[in-house]
Design an enzyme around this catalytic site. Structure first.
Site: not given
Length: 268
Positions: A156, A218
């Site tokens: 992303h 993340h």
């Protein structure tokens, strides 16, 4: 039509800020660092956008390159056609930048999967107490309902930064369409304006979801690596390769309009 023109003018004013345009890559890095700090300190509460099933993530981010490609294709085709004085070969040359972008997207996303498979292992649960040696890839592991842990570079962060940088490069010529000698018909200008506004809406979504990724998902190194890949891909193409003769070339600018596209490239 008047409302559409106001939207176009508003977008042009936003991106005419040279400080923002010149430093947008550093802004992405700053968002990554700041967002990661907020995530570590857990300063932001849980809400709709830290759910992976939120509508923007499901219907936009997961299809990010498709949205970027679908909107840029007609915008580049029409705007470059009129600015290049209706030179179809120049338009095809410029459209090849989208092919390059697709190759970059495909290569990087598969590289990230390869790295995660290479560095990871399959476990029975997120506690990672029991390792399952029978599985050598995340796909096989997840299909069996198990948990894979590896170095998961943020796709992303990569794609949202990369797509935004490309859109800003390709839409920078919007104001130039008003100043060319052979202006497009009003109907064509309206079509270009619609795509231009849509691309700006897309940029807002990409930047917002990039921020959400930074603060909710993340590890820091995963996000900084993903962001760095996106910035590097943009820099190598638009800042280095596209300025060379044998390349898709850069979007035409006001200063270059007096020079034919082929002449401009040969002078590089």
């Amino acid at each position: 039509m008047a409302d559409l023109e106001r939207c176009v003018s508003l977008c042009e004013k936003l991106w005419s800020n040279k400080v923002v345009r010149k430093n947008i890559q550093w802004i992405f890095l700053a968002i990554t660092v700041t967002g990661s700090l907020l995530k570590e300190m857990q300063l932001l509460p849980d809400w709709y956008f830290n759910n992976k099933r939120n509508v923007l993530n499901v219907y936009f981010v997961k299809l990010a390159w498709g949205w970027t490609l679908w909107l840029l294709l007609p915008f580049i085709s029409i705007s470059n056609f009129y600015i290049s004085k209706k030179d179809p070969m120049f338009v095809l040359q410029r459209l090849s930048s989208l092919l390059v972008g697709t190759v970059v997207w495909y290569t990087c996303t598969h590289l990230f999967v390869f790295i995660e498979d290479l560095t990871g292992a399959c476990y029975e649960s997120k506690s990672m107490d029991v390792i399952k040696m029978d599985y050598s890839s995340k796909l096989e592991c997840k299909k069996s309902g198990l948990f894979w842990h590896g170095y998961d570079i943020s796709g992303h962060s990569f794609l949202l930064a990369y797509s935004t940088l490309i859109i800003l490069e390709e839409t920078a010529l919007m104001s130039d369409l008003k100043n060319i000698s052979q202006r497009p018909p009003e109907s064509v200008r309206a079509i270009v304006s619609v795509f231009y506004v849509a691309l700006n809406v897309l940029v807002v979504i990409w930047i917002w979801m990039f921020f959400c990724t930074s603060v909710y998902f993340h590890d820091f190194t995963h996000k900084i690596c993903g962001t760095a890949f996106g910035i590097l891909a943009w820099y190598v193409t638009y800042q280095i390769w596209y300025q060379k003769p044998f390349s898709p070339g850069l979007p035409p600018t006001r200063q270059e309009r007096k020079v034919m596209p082929n002449q401009r490239q040969n002078s590089d």
